[in-house]
Design an enzyme around this catalytic site. Structure first.
Site, mmCIF file in Angstrom:
data_model
loop_
_atom_site.group_PDB
_atom_site.id
_atom_site.type_symbol
_atom_site.label_atom_id
_atom_site.label_comp_id
_atom_site.label_asym_id
_atom_site.label_seq_id
_atom_site.Cartn_x
_atom_site.Cartn_y
_atom_site.Cartn_z
ATOM 1 N N ASP A 136 29.397 -18.330 -2.808
ATOM 2 C CA ASP A 136 28.626 -18.403 -1.568
ATOM 3 C C ASP A 136 27.535 -19.462 -1.669
ATOM 4 O O ASP A 136 26.989 -19.686 -2.751
ATOM 5 C CB ASP A 136 28.010 -17.017 -1.298
ATOM 6 C CG ASP A 136 27.546 -16.873 0.137
ATOM 7 O OD1 ASP A 136 27.833 -17.760 0.970
ATOM 8 O OD2 ASP A 136 26.878 -15.871 0.428
ATOM 9 N N GLY A 137 27.219 -20.080 -0.535
ATOM 10 C CA GLY A 137 26.076 -20.991 -0.482
ATOM 11 C C GLY A 137 26.419 -22.452 -0.259
ATOM 12 O O GLY A 137 25.536 -23.310 -0.321
ATOM 13 N N GLY A 159 27.213 -23.918 2.540
ATOM 14 C CA GLY A 159 26.546 -24.380 3.760
ATOM 15 C C GLY A 159 25.065 -24.644 3.504
ATOM 16 O O GLY A 159 24.525 -25.682 3.890
ATOM 17 N N TRP A 194 23.607 -25.249 0.669
ATOM 18 C CA TRP A 194 23.472 -26.392 -0.257
ATOM 19 C C TRP A 194 23.460 -27.696 0.549
ATOM 20 O O TRP A 194 22.641 -28.579 0.318
ATOM 21 C CB TRP A 194 24.642 -26.377 -1.245
ATOM 22 C CG TRP A 194 24.586 -27.442 -2.298
ATOM 23 C CD1 TRP A 194 24.066 -27.312 -3.561
ATOM 24 C CD2 TRP A 194 25.063 -28.789 -2.189
ATOM 25 N NE1 TRP A 194 24.194 -28.506 -4.231
ATOM 26 C CE2 TRP A 194 24.792 -29.415 -3.421
ATOM 27 C CE3 TRP A 194 25.676 -29.518 -1.181
ATOM 28 C CZ2 TRP A 194 25.128 -30.744 -3.677
ATOM 29 C CZ3 TRP A 194 26.004 -30.851 -1.414
ATOM 30 C CH2 TRP A 194 25.734 -31.451 -2.644
ATOM 31 N N GLU A 246 37.725 -12.761 7.497
ATOM 32 C CA GLU A 246 36.666 -13.009 8.488
ATOM 33 C C GLU A 246 36.405 -14.504 8.707
ATOM 34 O O GLU A 246 35.808 -14.907 9.699
ATOM 35 C CB GLU A 246 35.350 -12.338 8.054
ATOM 36 C CG GLU A 246 35.345 -10.818 8.169
ATOM 37 C CD GLU A 246 36.195 -10.124 7.103
ATOM 38 O OE1 GLU A 246 36.271 -10.627 5.959
ATOM 39 O OE2 GLU A 246 36.818 -9.085 7.415
ATOM 40 N N ASN A 247 36.842 -15.332 7.746
ATOM 41 C CA ASN A 247 36.532 -16.771 7.853
ATOM 42 C C ASN A 247 37.215 -17.451 9.045
ATOM 43 O O ASN A 247 36.796 -18.534 9.465
ATOM 44 C CB ASN A 247 36.887 -17.521 6.562
ATOM 45 C CG ASN A 247 35.899 -17.283 5.439
ATOM 46 O OD1 ASN A 247 36.235 -17.384 4.265
ATOM 47 N ND2 ASN A 247 34.647 -16.953 5.789
ATOM 48 N N SER A 267 30.856 -8.008 0.806
ATOM 49 C CA SER A 267 31.566 -8.731 1.878
ATOM 50 C C SER A 267 33.083 -8.552 1.847
ATOM 51 O O SER A 267 33.835 -9.525 1.902
ATOM 52 C CB SER A 267 31.225 -10.224 1.825
ATOM 53 O OG SER A 267 29.851 -10.411 2.030
HETATM 54 C C1 FPP Z 1 30.779 -19.840 1.171
HETATM 55 O O1 FPP Z 1 29.829 -20.787 1.552
HETATM 56 C C2 FPP Z 1 32.043 -20.429 0.817
HETATM 57 C C3 FPP Z 1 33.212 -20.307 1.530
HETATM 58 C C4 FPP Z 1 33.327 -19.595 2.804
HETATM 59 C C5 FPP Z 1 34.435 -20.924 1.092
HETATM 60 C C6 FPP Z 1 34.627 -21.129 -0.388
HETATM 61 C C7 FPP Z 1 35.529 -22.259 -0.513
HETATM 62 C C8 FPP Z 1 35.442 -23.270 -1.416
HETATM 63 C C9 FPP Z 1 34.485 -23.289 -2.537
HETATM 64 C C10 FPP Z 1 36.359 -24.421 -1.323
HETATM 65 C C11 FPP Z 1 37.832 -24.132 -1.245
HETATM 66 C C12 FPP Z 1 38.405 -23.450 -2.436
HETATM 67 C C13 FPP Z 1 39.446 -23.888 -3.186
HETATM 68 C C14 FPP Z 1 40.080 -22.978 -4.168
HETATM 69 C C15 FPP Z 1 40.000 -25.239 -3.076
HETATM 70 P P1 FPP Z 1 29.192 -20.672 3.015
HETATM 71 O O2 FPP Z 1 29.788 -21.734 3.851
HETATM 72 O O3 FPP Z 1 29.332 -19.298 3.541
HETATM 73 O O4 FPP Z 1 27.707 -21.005 2.672
HETATM 74 P P2 FPP Z 1 26.409 -20.513 3.458
HETATM 75 O O5 FPP Z 1 26.382 -19.015 3.367
HETATM 76 O O6 FPP Z 1 25.320 -21.175 2.698
HETATM 77 O O7 FPP Z 1 26.547 -21.015 4.875
#
Ligand code: FPP
Length: 228
Positions: A16-17, A19, A21, A63-64, A184
């Site tokens: 997580d994180g 976005g 970052w 949920e994504n 989650s």
């Molecule tokens: C959470 O960050 C991350 C995700 C929803 C997706 C995770 C996916 C990857 C790391 C890349 C794809 C994976 C592979 C195996 C190629 P967020 O967007 O929810 O961050 P935030 O909470 O800071 O907005």
């Protein structure tokens, strides 16, 4: 039942994180996800180095789909690119790819890439990389319970035997990055006795050293499994 400190065999991560970052750097979210993929690459190398039997990562939840179409499509694009660029290294390093979740809901080209990658690494016997795609724990447990019922026994053992993770070792350690403290809809059943580890590090900043720190903390914890 006190268990002596041991090393973790199966680690799962809620990455997580990405976005936040990107936001901190005034960059588009897509860049955060790109840097997140680099962190995945470091993590898989670390998992091998530290002798893990299995590493499960939460790449795309049920949920994504609710995210804006452009972000969903960025994530799909990254997934495809990752398989194309990293499959050879994984295959050569004895990584066994597994998918948990209903990946068949993805577009036909992604499904084909995934199935080719599964076939390419099926004969390997090293670290398992289980990628959660279109995965949600409640959905997984409901599907497993339905199959257990079909098989004639709704017991904890039979539900467990029908989970997507049935072929993975028991979950030892569940890590979540970015300071959020919740599960989650990830591995709810499997986390029944797992150790939980939360860190403020944002996923794109996560390194093999961070994994090592978590593993060291795990080894120092006493697991009682409800006994005393
Ligand atoms: C959470 O960050 C991350 C995700 C929803 C997706 C995770 C996916 C990857 C790391 C890349 C794809 C994976 C592979 C195996 C190629 P967020 O967007 O929810 O961050 P935030 O909470 O800071 O907005």
């Amino acid at each position: 039942m006190n268990m002596p400190a041991a090393s973790a065999k199966h680690v799962a991560i809620i990455m997580d994180g990405n976005g936040r970052w990107a936001k901190k750097r005034m960059l588009p979210r897509a860049v955060g996800h790109q840097r997140g993929v680099e962190a995945v690459r470091r993590l898989v190398r670390g998992a091998r180095e530290f002798g893990l039997e299995a590493l499960t990562i939460y790449a795309f939840s049920t949920e994504n789909w609710q995210r804006p179409e452009e972000e969903v499509s960025d994530l799909m694009g990254l997934m495809k690119k990752f398989i194309i660029s990293d499959l050879e290294e994984m295959a050569e390093n004895d990584i066994r790819l597994r998918i948990i979740g209903d990946y068949k809901a993805f577009s036909a080209d992604v499904v084909k890439l995934i199935e080719d990658a599964l076939a390419r690494t099926a004969g390997n016997s090293g670290t398992i990389l289980a990628v959660a795609l279109n995965y949600g724990s409640l959905d997984e447990i409901a599907r497993a319970a339905a199959r257990a019922a079909q098989a004639g026994a709704i017991t904890a053992d039979s539900i467990e035997a029908h989970l997507d993770t049935a072929e993975l070792p028991p979950l030892d350690l569940l890590i979540r990055t970015s300071g959020e403290v919740r599960l989650s809809n990830f591995l709810l059943w499997q986390a029944a006795y797992a150790e939980l580890y939360f860190t403020d590090v944002l996923w794109p900043d996560f390194t093999a050293d961070h994994l090592k720190q978590a593993l060291e903390e795990f080894s120092g914890r006493e697991r009682r499994y409800g006994g005393r």
